[in-house]
Design a protein around this motif. Structure first.
Motif, mmCIF file in Angstrom:
data_model
loop_
_atom_site.group_PDB
_atom_site.id
_atom_site.type_symbol
_atom_site.label_atom_id
_atom_site.label_comp_id
_atom_site.label_asym_id
_atom_site.label_seq_id
_atom_site.Cartn_x
_atom_site.Cartn_y
_atom_site.Cartn_z
ATOM 1 N N THR A 5 -2.172 -8.969 -17.194
ATOM 2 C CA THR A 5 -1.006 -9.287 -16.373
ATOM 3 C C THR A 5 -0.726 -8.106 -15.460
ATOM 4 O O THR A 5 -0.603 -6.961 -15.926
ATOM 5 N N LEU A 6 -0.648 -8.368 -14.184
ATOM 6 C CA LEU A 6 -0.326 -7.332 -13.214
ATOM 7 C C LEU A 6 1.054 -7.600 -12.629
ATOM 8 O O LEU A 6 1.361 -8.718 -12.234
ATOM 9 N N SER A 7 1.858 -6.582 -12.588
ATOM 10 C CA SER A 7 3.174 -6.693 -11.954
ATOM 11 C C SER A 7 2.971 -6.606 -10.452
ATOM 12 O O SER A 7 2.388 -5.649 -9.953
ATOM 13 N N VAL A 8 3.429 -7.617 -9.743
ATOM 14 C CA VAL A 8 3.211 -7.677 -8.292
ATOM 15 C C VAL A 8 4.547 -7.737 -7.562
ATOM 16 O O VAL A 8 5.440 -8.505 -7.920
ATOM 17 N N ASP A 9 4.655 -6.895 -6.536
ATOM 18 C CA ASP A 9 5.786 -6.964 -5.605
ATOM 19 C C ASP A 9 5.239 -6.607 -4.237
ATOM 20 O O ASP A 9 5.127 -5.444 -3.874
ATOM 21 N N ASP A 90 11.593 -0.463 -0.176
ATOM 22 C CA ASP A 90 12.290 -0.942 -1.366
ATOM 23 C C ASP A 90 11.866 -0.101 -2.565
ATOM 24 O O ASP A 90 11.080 0.850 -2.435
ATOM 25 N N SER A 91 12.355 -0.441 -3.761
ATOM 26 C CA SER A 91 12.073 0.363 -4.960
ATOM 27 C C SER A 91 10.601 0.344 -5.355
ATOM 28 O O SER A 91 10.133 1.230 -6.063
ATOM 29 N N SER A 92 9.836 -0.637 -4.880
ATOM 30 C CA SER A 92 8.402 -0.693 -5.167
ATOM 31 C C SER A 92 7.577 0.067 -4.141
ATOM 32 O O SER A 92 6.352 0.150 -4.264
ATOM 33 N N GLY A 93 8.231 0.582 -3.126
ATOM 34 C CA GLY A 93 7.520 1.325 -2.093
ATOM 35 C C GLY A 93 7.052 0.486 -0.922
ATOM 36 O O GLY A 93 6.319 0.974 -0.062
#
Length: 194
Positions: A5-9, A90-93
């Protein structure tokens, strides 16, 4: 373990710029609001592109920021407040991507040029039983310039006429039995442009 599972934003933030007014005159300011689609910790006043005035009181956090815009003095050039793409993240860059969105820039109509007036007379001196024809020439049209805006000493004014929205005339009659110079003047802020 055969699952990953990869966290994606990859959603890039955007910004909307708005104002409480659409036009400004001399001595007026605009309250600006900057609404971000996602929280940002690196959005600052330096991310803004400003022309036609100055920004002050920049404050806010997360998705909501505000500032006060003061237009340049003696200007009729529209003001532009905008935020370019890749100005903040944003917080994810993820950097903002606003491109040609219509809401990431704001244009304000500016008219901070104050009207002026020139007072002239057909004569420079008066004797008994003489009058002077006065002319009042405004640099811009006015709808609130009246005879009561004048300060008169040494005589009286009559025949006040609005020839146009920029030219007014009147007749000056000096005080009888007097050698005191007459003065006809208009104070600053006595009238406004249209």
């Amino acid at each position: 373990n055969n699952t990953l599972t990869l966290s994606v934003d990859t959603l890039r933030p955007t910004i909307a710029v708005s104002s409480d007014v659409s036009s400004l005159k001399a001595a007026e300011t605009a309250s600006l609001t900057f609404t971000l689609s996602e929280a940002s910790s690196d959005f600052t006043a330096s991310d803004l592109s400003i022309s036609g005035g100055t920004l002050s009181g920049f404050s806010g956090s997360s998705t909501s920021y505000s500032a006060t815009f003061t237009p340049d003095a003696d200007s009729t050039t529209d003001a532009l407040i905008s935020v370019a793409s890749a100005a903040f993240s944003d917080s994810s860059g993820n950097s903002n991507t606003d491109g040609s969105d219509s809401n990431n820039s704001l244009t304000l109509t500016i008219d901070t040029v104050r009207p002026t007036i020139a007072v002239s007379s057909d004569v420079s001196s008066l004797k008994a039983a003489e009058t002077a024809s006065l002319s009042f020439s405004l640099s811009e049209a006015s709808t609130d310039f009246t005879a009561s805006d004048l300060t008169i000493s040494g005589g009286t004014l009559s025949n006040w006429t609005a020839v146009s929205s920029t030219v007014y005339t009147a007749t000056f009659t000096p005080t009888a039995d007097s050698t005191t110079d007459a003065l006809i003047s208009v104070a600053s802020a006595a009238f406004s442009d249209s």
